[in-house]
Every structure is written in C-alpha cells, then in structure tokens.
Design an enzyme around this catalytic site. Sequence first.
Site, mmCIF file in Angstrom:
data_model
loop_
_atom_site.group_PDB
_atom_site.id
_atom_site.type_symbol
_atom_site.label_atom_id
_atom_site.label_comp_id
_atom_site.label_asym_id
_atom_site.label_seq_id
_atom_site.Cartn_x
_atom_site.Cartn_y
_atom_site.Cartn_z
ATOM 1 N N ASP A 29 50.858 98.073 -75.050
ATOM 2 C CA ASP A 29 49.428 98.328 -75.257
ATOM 3 C C ASP A 29 48.277 97.355 -75.026
ATOM 4 O OD1 ASP A 29 50.630 100.940 -75.859
ATOM 5 O OD2 ASP A 29 50.191 100.595 -78.218
ATOM 6 N N GLU A 77 48.383 103.184 -75.826
ATOM 7 C CA GLU A 77 48.456 104.112 -76.924
ATOM 8 C C GLU A 77 47.051 104.885 -76.766
ATOM 9 O OE1 GLU A 77 48.278 102.468 -80.910
ATOM 10 O OE2 GLU A 77 47.755 104.308 -81.820
ATOM 11 N N LYS A 134 51.199 107.049 -74.682
ATOM 12 C CA LYS A 134 51.888 107.544 -75.993
ATOM 13 C C LYS A 134 50.910 107.774 -76.910
ATOM 14 C CE LYS A 134 52.719 102.452 -77.328
ATOM 15 N NZ LYS A 134 52.007 102.639 -78.473
ATOM 16 N N LYS A 137 52.756 105.106 -82.196
ATOM 17 C CA LYS A 137 52.949 103.631 -82.212
ATOM 18 C C LYS A 137 54.236 103.435 -81.290
ATOM 19 C CE LYS A 137 49.359 103.408 -85.028
ATOM 20 N NZ LYS A 137 48.195 103.210 -84.289
ATOM 21 N N CYS A 167 52.973 98.406 -82.696
ATOM 22 C CA CYS A 167 53.515 99.005 -81.929
ATOM 23 C C CYS A 167 54.645 98.264 -81.138
ATOM 24 C CB CYS A 167 52.417 99.131 -80.755
ATOM 25 S SG CYS A 167 51.244 100.525 -81.215
HETATM 26 N N1 TIU Z 1 49.342 99.159 -80.207
HETATM 27 C C1 TIU Z 1 49.188 99.192 -81.542
HETATM 28 O O1 TIU Z 1 49.786 98.164 -82.023
HETATM 29 N N2 TIU Z 1 48.351 99.916 -82.064
HETATM 30 C C2 TIU Z 1 47.812 99.456 -83.568
HETATM 31 O O2 TIU Z 1 47.065 100.482 -83.893
HETATM 32 N N3 TIU Z 1 48.100 98.453 -84.133
HETATM 33 C C3 TIU Z 1 47.207 97.948 -85.073
HETATM 34 O O3 TIU Z 1 47.821 96.756 -85.304
HETATM 35 N N4 TIU Z 1 46.407 98.540 -85.619
#
Ligand code: TIU
Length: 225
Positions: A29, A77, A134, A137, A167
């Site tokens: 991500d 994500e 995806k 998470k 994630c």
């Molecule tokens: N990729 C990921 O970690 N998604 C999140 O929403 N992370 C946060 O820390 N918010």
Amino acid sequence: MSTSTLVSVEAEPYAFEFIPAETALVIIDMQRDFLEPGGFGEMLGNDVSQLRRTIEPNKKLLAAWRAAGLQVIHTREGHRPDLTDLPPAKKIRGKSATTIGDVGPMGRILVRGEEGHDIIKELYPLPDEPVIDKPGKGAFFATDLQAILQNKGIKKLVVTGVTTEVCVNTTVREANDRGYDCLVPSDCVGSYFPEFQEMGLKMIKAQGGIFGWVSDSDKILAALG
Ligand code: TIU
C-alpha cells in the site's frame, strides 16, 4: 550470487534464512492516498510526513530485488468504483465529513483507478510485477495473492510498506497462518504513530518470532550481496 542458494540475514529474534528465488518482496500500500497530503491517511487525521521516510529504503530494496531477478509484488488498498465491495461499516467508520468513495484532492478516496489510489511514482510497479488490489487491510483477504505465491513457488516473504500496525501487521499475520515466514525491515515500514511503529515491530518478533522476523534493509542488501 546464485539466487537458489540459502542466504542468512541478521534479524530478530534470530537469523532469517531464505532462498532468494523462493522469496517475494511484498510492498504494501505505498499509495498516494496514504503518503501524500489530501488522501485517506490525512482524512483520518494523520500526519503523512511520518510515512515518507520509508520511500528511500524501499527504493533501494526494490532496486536490488529487481536487479537479482526476484519476485516483486505490490498491493493497493481500495474499492470498486461502484463501492459494492466496501463494507458499510468501513464506509462510515470515523464519522469524517469525507469518506471512502467521496471526491478528495486526488480523486475519489481509496477508489481503484483514481490518482490517489495509485502507487507513488518512486516505487511504481513494472508491467511484469503483480499488483494485488485488496478491499481490506490484509493482502490475503478477498485477493488472489496466495494463488500467485503458490504458482510462483514462493515460500517466504519480505514485507514492507505502510502502515506498520495496520496493513503490514495484518498481512504478516495472515501470511504466518498460511505457513509463510515473513521478514520485516524496520526502515521500510512506517506508521503515523511512533509508538505503534515500535510496538507493531515488537509484536511481530516477540515470543520467538510469533508472527515473523524484524531486520533492516541494509542487512538484507548485505545478505543479497
Ligand atoms: N494500508 C493501511 O495500513 N491502511 C490503513 O488504513 N492504515 C492506517 O493506518 N489507517
């Protein structure tokens, strides 16, 4: 370097041994929505500058993985433009005025095909590198990641990206339950919260490596030669 012989990386709780040809670099991500102002991360009230220190070490590790001809996998994500894969609970969580699917400065927040959803230019995938889209998470939930790993003969993972406790941790836990050993380089993962960065890594390596191993990019690069 032969990529089919075992190499050893200094790591915690003990050395991580892997055959490079059977080990994928999974970059989680590294999207504009998490790393640049105006995206999902900032919308949740976070300071995105906390994550940007991970870009340079990820660039070096990615360059080494590519140079050695090893498997690279990227994840993002996000959701379908019609939001049919967005759980209503995820849509309303946080009670923000702007939520997933709404228009932000980089297009619709966390929607596939939008500028903010895409990977930052510094780590942009090559055409032959799988990109896993995806909805959750973890990178295994509702994706074809496990099929790709099996088809490519991948046995172990080096997991980098953002965020450490969300994630990255979720993916490492999912991978661990599926039998994959995971190595996490601490300088290549980032959290909006320094205390979660520290604890997120401690949780992985505690109890004899309950979820995996922790090291850093220089030690992995040294092992690769
Ligand atoms: N990729 C990921 O970690 N998604 C999140 O929403 N992370 C946060 O820390 N918010």
